[in-house]
Design an enzyme around this catalytic site. Structure first.
Site, PDB file in Angstrom:
ATOM      1  N   HIS A  58       0.829  -1.209   0.000  1.00 21.64           N
ATOM      2  CA  HIS A  58       0.000   0.000   0.000  1.00 21.64           C
ATOM      3  C   HIS A  58       0.863   1.258   0.000  1.00 21.64           C
ATOM      4  O   HIS A  58       0.703   2.143  -0.859  1.00 21.64           O
ATOM      5  CB  HIS A  58      -0.915  -0.026   1.232  1.00 21.64           C
ATOM      6  N   GLU A  59       1.775   1.342   0.950  1.00 16.60           N
ATOM      7  CA  GLU A  59       2.624   2.533   1.028  1.00 16.60           C
ATOM      8  C   GLU A  59       3.557   2.617  -0.178  1.00 16.60           C
ATOM      9  O   GLU A  59       3.916   3.707  -0.627  1.00 16.60           O
ATOM     10  CB  GLU A  59       3.419   2.544   2.334  1.00 16.60           C
ATOM     11  N   HIS A  83       1.832   4.556  -2.858  1.00 14.65           N
ATOM     12  CA  HIS A  83       1.977   5.994  -2.622  1.00 14.65           C
ATOM     13  C   HIS A  83       3.364   6.472  -3.045  1.00 14.65           C
ATOM     14  O   HIS A  83       3.529   7.513  -3.691  1.00 14.65           O
ATOM     15  CB  HIS A  83       1.789   6.303  -1.132  1.00 14.65           C
TER      16      HIS A  83
END
Length: 510
Positions: free
Chosen positions: A274-275, A278
């Site tokens: 997920h990160e 980003h």
């Protein structure tokens, strides 16, 4: 035609401001990772000073003079004539700088410093309160932050709701009134789907995910996946924090954090992916435009689309695990050696109501967001008070998900956002889910062998597609314009809902 070269005096000032803001971000990152416990009060003052200085530079008469050469301050319109027009990058830059300047101009510098200081202190108190599961410890700080955010909305101005003034910062042009029917559409399909899933005769056993997994090896596997995604560790790093996050100081310095639990394999694994989504966005921004809106992410909803696309569309897919599951089995042979791929795939996609948002499955995740959206809107509009939050939170969890937390740490204290003053942030998570599937569907159309690439562990093709279509443009376009430019359609919940119905229909034989 005028180009960006004409705006160099303006962009030079913006670059100075960005460097100050980036320095404050370094201090904030350190605060959440390595800062000693007693450094909090001094750190709050340091960050407040830098944020105040950046704000003063942004609203300074010098920058205003530069900007109003090209913008009519009465109307906010760009000054140009048919024979002397701006090119598109210049028009976009002026539009976005004027937006930032106009917003900042409404906020007194003393208020900006105070808000930064109080949020920095509140974040530190939140972290301790969460460890001790004691909402009462956090209550005075949160009461102060909520009062300041109401004050901020007053400075900024609004038409229908003070919440809109805060929401607009994260998702330009969005309003609570526009979000409500979107959430209603989702709820109308998600709740019945969840009911059918829970009533299905198919019962997925996910106990394999909760055996004992060495934390150091979990982190190493997270690094392996991040590297495969194209995350450049020469321009980034992976650290631990109480709440996983990504922070960017420049496209050459983008850092991610995760958290790791010995007996909860999905936490570290999926927070890394997920990160990483980003971080790829931030590393994919054009460094030539650093300091200007053309070198910044477009919106929080678009940013979240990148993390959710990688986490869910890719990271919870069969093609991904056909390549990475044997590697995970080699990392944890005792725990996973005898577990078939299909069993693991079903386990990581099991739908069940849960207490923690960041660990929620794709089907229930947006119900967590709706809960927060409703609560923070009521808080800012004054319909509920801060001290009512634990009871209200538990009631809504029971109503939406059929479960209620037994502790504040698993309930109202689980998210860092309110301590940071990030009211209006949560709805962008749902917008991100919708954007993610719409973008991913388009990527599969334009890269016909994408599934085969992913199955071979080749993730760079997708990263390049995202960089070319989304990352490198910064704030050149509005969110609505970008999604139409990339997919040919306006944002719709239909692709997301169809994706969930297809996926969970197959998993649970509906």
């Amino acid at each position: 035609m005028k180009t960006l070269a004409t705006l160099e005096p303006l962009t030079a000032r913006l670059l100075e401001i960005q460097r100050i803001t980036s320095a404050a971000s370094v201090l904030s990152w350190d605060q959440e990772t390595y800062m000693p416990p007693k450094g909090g009060e001094a750190r709050a003052e340091q960050i407040a000073t830098l944020q105040g200085l950046a704000h003063e530079r942004l609203v300074s008469p010098d920058l205003e003079r530069e900007l109003t050469q090209w913008i009519d301050p009465a109307t906010g319109l760009i000054i140009e004539t048919p024979g002397d027009a701006w090119d598109e990058p210049s028009r976009s830059l002026l539009r976005e700088v004027w937006r930032d300047f106009s917003r900042a101009k409404k906020l007194p510098s003393a208020f900006v410093k105070r808000l930064s200081r109080e949020c920095s202190l509140a974040q530190q108190i939140w972290a301790e309160a969460r460890r001790k599961s004691d909402f009462g410890m956090f209550l005075p700080c949160l009461r102060t932050v909520v009062a300041l955010k109401r004050e901020e909305a007053g400075y900024l101005g609004y038409t229908a709701s003070p919440y809109d003034a805060l929401l607009d910062f994260y998702e330009p042009g969005s309003t609570a009134a526009a979000l409500k029917p979107l959430f209603d559409q989702l709820k109308a399909r998600l709740v019945p789907l969840l009911t059918r899933v829970m009533a299905s005769s198919v019962k997925i056993d996910d106990s394999v995910l909760f055996k004992s997994y060495d934390t150091a090896r979990q982190l190493e596997f997270g690094r392996l996946v991040l590297t495969a995604m194209g995350y450049d560790f020469a321009r980034g790093r992976l650290d631990l924090s109480a709440h996983p996050f990504t922070t960017s100081f420049h496209p050459t310095d983008v850092r991610v954090t995760t958290r790791v639990y010995e007996k909860e394999l999905p936490v570290c694994l999926f927070s890394c992916i997920h990160e990483g989504g980003h971080a790829l966005y931030d590393q994919g921004l054009d460094p030539r435009h650093y300091g200007t809106p053309l070198g910044e992410p477009l919106s929080l909803g678009i940013h979240e689309s990148q993390s959710r696309l990688w986490e869910n569309c890719v990271g919870r897919s069969r093609p991904f695990w056909r390549f990475f599951y044997p590697l995970l089995q080699q990392t944890f042979p005792e725990q996973l050696g005898g577990v078939e791929l299909e069993q693991f795939y079903a386990a990581i996609n099991r739908a069940k109501p849960s207490l923690i948002r960041v660990e929620a499955d794709e089907l229930t995740y947006n119900l967590h967001i709706m809960l927060r959206f409703e609560i923070e809107q009521d808080l800012i509009e004054g319909r509920v008070q801060v001290e009512d939050l634990p009871v209200l939170w538990n009631q809504k969890m029971q109503d939406y998900l059929g479960i209620a937390p037994e502790t504040d740490a698993d309930g109202v204290l689980q998210d860092v956002h309110w301590s940071l003053g990030s009211f209006g942030y949560f709805p962008t998570y749902t917008l991100g889910n919708l954007y993610a599937v719409q973008f991913y569907d388009q990527a599969r159309l334009e890269i016909p062998d994408l599934d085969a690439q992913i199955e071979a562990g080749q993730l760079i093709g997708l990263r390049r597609w995202l960089e070319q279509n989304i990352h490198r443009w910064g704030r050149m376009f509005t969110p609505d314009h970008l999604v139409q430019r990339v997919t040919g359609k306006r944002l719709s919940p239909e692709p997301f809902l169809a994706y969930l119905e297809r996926k969970y229909g197959e998993l649970y034989k509906l």
